[in-house]
Design an enzyme around this catalytic site. Structure first.
Site, PDB file in Angstrom:
ATOM      1  N   LYS A   1       0.854  -1.196   0.000  1.00 33.52           N
ATOM      2  CA  LYS A   1       0.000   0.000   0.000  1.00 33.52           C
ATOM      3  C   LYS A   1       0.885   1.239   0.000  1.00 33.52           C
ATOM      4  O   LYS A   1       1.449   1.625   1.024  1.00 33.52           O
ATOM      5  CB  LYS A   1      -0.904   0.020   1.229  1.00 33.52           C
ATOM      6  CG  LYS A   1      -2.098   0.933   1.029  1.00 33.52           C
ATOM      7  CD  LYS A   1      -2.581   1.612   2.289  1.00 33.52           C
ATOM      8  CE  LYS A   1      -1.743   2.787   2.679  1.00 33.52           C
ATOM      9  NZ  LYS A   1      -1.646   3.892   1.719  1.00 33.52           N
TER      10      LYS A   1
ATOM     11  N   GLY B   1       7.109   5.409   7.741  1.00 28.37           N
ATOM     12  CA  GLY B   1       6.157   6.515   7.802  1.00 28.37           C
ATOM     13  C   GLY B   1       6.219   7.120   9.193  1.00 28.37           C
ATOM     14  O   GLY B   1       7.243   7.020   9.885  1.00 28.37           O
ATOM     15  N   SER B   2       5.097   7.704   9.621  1.00 30.46           N
ATOM     16  CA  SER B   2       5.150   8.430  10.882  1.00 30.46           C
ATOM     17  C   SER B   2       5.013   7.491  12.086  1.00 30.46           C
ATOM     18  O   SER B   2       4.469   6.381  11.988  1.00 30.46           O
ATOM     19  CB  SER B   2       4.069   9.506  10.909  1.00 30.46           C
ATOM     20  OG  SER B   2       2.828   8.926  10.635  1.00 30.46           O
ATOM     21  N   THR B   3       5.496   7.974  13.217  1.00 27.68           N
ATOM     22  CA  THR B   3       5.559   7.164  14.435  1.00 27.68           C
ATOM     23  C   THR B   3       4.171   6.745  14.905  1.00 27.68           C
ATOM     24  O   THR B   3       3.951   5.578  15.260  1.00 27.68           O
ATOM     25  CB  THR B   3       6.284   7.974  15.535  1.00 27.68           C
ATOM     26  OG1 THR B   3       7.610   8.253  15.056  1.00 27.68           O
ATOM     27  CG2 THR B   3       6.371   7.223  16.844  1.00 27.68           C
TER      28      THR B   3
ATOM     29  N   GLU C   1      10.350   1.960  10.188  1.00 24.14           N
ATOM     30  CA  GLU C   1      11.247   3.115  10.273  1.00 24.14           C
ATOM     31  C   GLU C   1      10.345   4.328  10.315  1.00 24.14           C
ATOM     32  O   GLU C   1       9.529   4.527   9.412  1.00 24.14           O
ATOM     33  CB  GLU C   1      12.196   3.156   9.069  1.00 24.14           C
ATOM     34  CG  GLU C   1      13.189   1.994   9.044  1.00 24.14           C
ATOM     35  CD  GLU C   1      14.078   1.930  10.278  1.00 24.14           C
ATOM     36  OE1 GLU C   1      14.321   2.975  10.915  1.00 24.14           O
ATOM     37  OE2 GLU C   1      14.511   0.821  10.649  1.00 24.14           O
TER      38      GLU C   1
ATOM     39  N   CYS D   1      13.405  12.033   6.276  1.00 19.13           N
ATOM     40  CA  CYS D   1      13.300  11.652   7.676  1.00 19.13           C
ATOM     41  C   CYS D   1      14.572  12.046   8.417  1.00 19.13           C
ATOM     42  O   CYS D   1      14.570  12.254   9.620  1.00 19.13           O
ATOM     43  CB  CYS D   1      13.060  10.161   7.789  1.00 19.13           C
ATOM     44  SG  CYS D   1      14.043   9.266   6.602  1.00 19.13           S
TER      45      CYS D   1
END
Ligand code: NAD
Length: 541
Positions: free
Chosen positions: A212, A265-267, A293, A327
């Protein structure tokens, strides 16, 4: 069955094209950009090698001109996710049984297709859809991705060749089986290389994947799927769905055959998925592998012995290349009082020459941020800094969304080391600086370590070896990628394996053998040549 212990071609890093003004390579790439810019495309999902179209058509948007009509993508629903899972599982038996040389060939061919005939197309798609300039797209969509593919093939063979010792009378072997079930790759907007690496590195090892991509990376994802097919990847091995992230995660992470999550992606998104996996743990056939990550708040820590021009250059490149949307981008810096005026003057002089605009004009160093949400986020931090008593805008501070999502490279100076923009991930061209008293080097190291929950990248600048040694130890856990006298961005596959810990991820180092190890489940095989014929050991007499 293979009848040779073949060696794969020795991997070396793909040379970066310079795209110097007037060069044939820049002419060719910009011509491709213009050709693609003026086309209207239709992006389908790809499941089992088939183009899947739906009645929901979402506009494809370019960050540099949000009104420009690029075409649309077909937006899917959960029936497509079900279809992708079933298709992947159906492809599994044949794919995982295929000899490793056949698999390696496919991914090596992919690398060569990107290095050659598809280089301009993939680069141009990344420029158009993700707002990268010629250099930023070249080091991502071309070079880093080619490196991921070639090095991973080499790492795969290194891993396969790691075998146990065998005592007399037996033969011990390790077989590196793909995971049982299917894997899920969820990828971010900011690197075409990451988008491709997450599903391909799992597939290379015999796994099947539902992928995705980010809705803001669909244009280059479409080109990637074409390349995968042309390289000979069998249908059903990587299935691309373009669907809602949260719903897709809910569907996939509750499936009994879910075997592994490869996320970047984001945390917060990663933490939610981890929680879902925990809640569903009793449903799975095997314990799933989880690799993520995630976010960062990457630092540059400057010692008074540093060279101010080197520091200013690292900050300008580290904070503002690709609009701070790496990032690894430098987003907080700690400068000693004695150097601040010199660093500020040099940054000002460098920033005054930086042009902001569309990547079609190759003299633009800074381009647009990815979407409205990102633009609004940057705007909020900039406006706050204009109003807050403990912050001031030193450079930039302007933005313009009339055509594209443009934010000027902005430097905020704060007197408060806990100020919001020096602690929180912004993911845009906004750098916050805290000036510390020279005598407080040691306590500022502690501050750098403790200011954010992240631990992705960080740099220290110093000409003093004792100071380097001190920072090296004090910041041991503050960054997964640690730079000495360099900017904190620009990791190269095979040279600086990339990833962070704490809230920045599981630190499984994308594009390394450590990462590949997560997508296999080893079967230890012991064969005895002459089997015992009685239970009696010698001690029984
Ligand atoms: P994002 O978290 O918004 O999206 C990442 C992916 O998750 C996308 O495919 C998105 O559609 C999907 N997603 C969104 N919400 C979801 C949900 N509720 N459930 C499941 N999936 C969901 O991140 P982004 O904006 O695409 O990328 C920027 C972020 O990625 C930054 O935080 C950045 O630090 C991080 N990043 C980290 C690394 C690294 O190596 N550590 C590399 C690149 C980007």
């Amino acid at each position: 069955m293979s009848k040779a212990l073949s060696q794969v071609p020795f991997a070396t890093n793909e040379p970066v094209r310079t795209y110097a003004p007037g060069s044939p390579e820049v002419a060719s790439l910009i011509a491709k950009y213009k050709e693609m810019w003026n086309q209207k495309i239709e992006v389908p999902m790809v499941i089992g090698g088939k183009e899947i179209k739906t009645s929901i058509h979402n506009r494809l948007e370019s960050p540099q001109d949000h009104q420009h009509d690029l075409g649309f993508y077909h937006y899917g629903n959960m029936s497509h996710v079900d279809m992708a899972i079933e298709t992947a599982l159906a492809a599994k038996k044949k794919w995982s049984a295929l000899g490793w040389e056949q698999r390696a060939s496919i991914f090596l061919k992919m690398a060569d297709l990107i290095a050659g005939p598809y280089r301009d197309e993939l680069n141009a798609a990344t420029m158009i859809g993700q707002g990268k300039n010629v250099h930023q797209t070249e080091i991502d969509a071309a070079c880093e991705l080619i490196d991921f593919l070639r090095f991973n093939v080499e790492f795969m063979t290194e891993m396969y060749s790691e075998q146990p010792v065998s005592s007399e009378g037996m033969w011990n072997r390790s077989e590196y089986r793909p995971l049982e079930g299917f894997c899920f790759a969820v990828t971010p907007f900011n690197f075409t290389a990451i988008a491709a690496n997450l599903p391909t590195c799992m597939a290379m090892l015999g796994n099947v994947v539902v992928w995705k991509p980010s809705l803001s990376q669909v244009y280059s994802a479409h080109v990637l799927m074409k390349i995968f097919k042309e390289a000979g990847l069998p249908d059903g091995v990587i299935n691309m769905v373009i669907t809602d992230g949260a719903e897709t995660a809910e569907k996939i992470l509750s499936h009994k055959d879910f075997a592994g999550l490869h996320f970047t992606g984001s945390t917060s998104v990663f933490q939610n998925m981890w929680k879902m996996i925990g809640d569903n743990i009793h449903k799975y056939k095997s314990y799933p592998r989880i690799v993520g990550e995630t976010g960062g708040k990457d630092f540059v820590m400057v010692h008074p012995s540093s060279d101010s021009v080197e520091v200013a250059t690292a900050l300008v490149r580290g904070a503002f290349e690709y609009q701070g949307q790496k990032c690894s981008a430098a987003s907080r810096a700690y400068i000693p009082q004695s150097l601040w005026e010199a660093v500020k003057t040099e940054m000002g002089s460098q920033l005054s020459t930086i042009k902001v605009g569309s990547p079609e004009d190759t003299s633009n160093f800074v381009n647009a941020v990815i979407h409205k949400g990102s633009f609004e986020k940057c705007k909020k931090y900039i406006d706050n800094a204009k109003n807050d008593s403990d912050a001031e805008i030193v450079f930039g501070g302007t933005y313009d969304d009339s055509k594209g999502w443009f934010v000027a490279p902005t430097v905020i100076l704060t007197s408060n080391p806990q100020y919001s923009s020096i602690c929180e991930e912004i993911f845009g061209p906004v750098l916050t600086i805290f000036v510390y008293e020279d005598s407080k080097w040691e306590e500022t190291l502690k501050l750098v370590d403790e200011t954010s929950p992240y631990s992705l990248t960080g740099s220290i600048f110093s000409k003093d070896r004792y100071a380097i040694e001190e920072a090296y130890h004090a910041l041991e856990n503050a960054a997964g990628n640690f730079y000495i006298n360099d900017k904190p961005t620009g990791a190269v596959v095979g040279q600086q394996p990339f990833g962070g810990s704490r809230a920045s991820g599981t630190n499984d180092k994308a594009g390394s053998k450590m990462n590949l190890m997560r997508w296999v489940s080893v079967r230890s095989v012991k064969e005895t040549f002459v089997a015992p014929r009685s239970y009696k050991y010698p001690f029984l007499g």
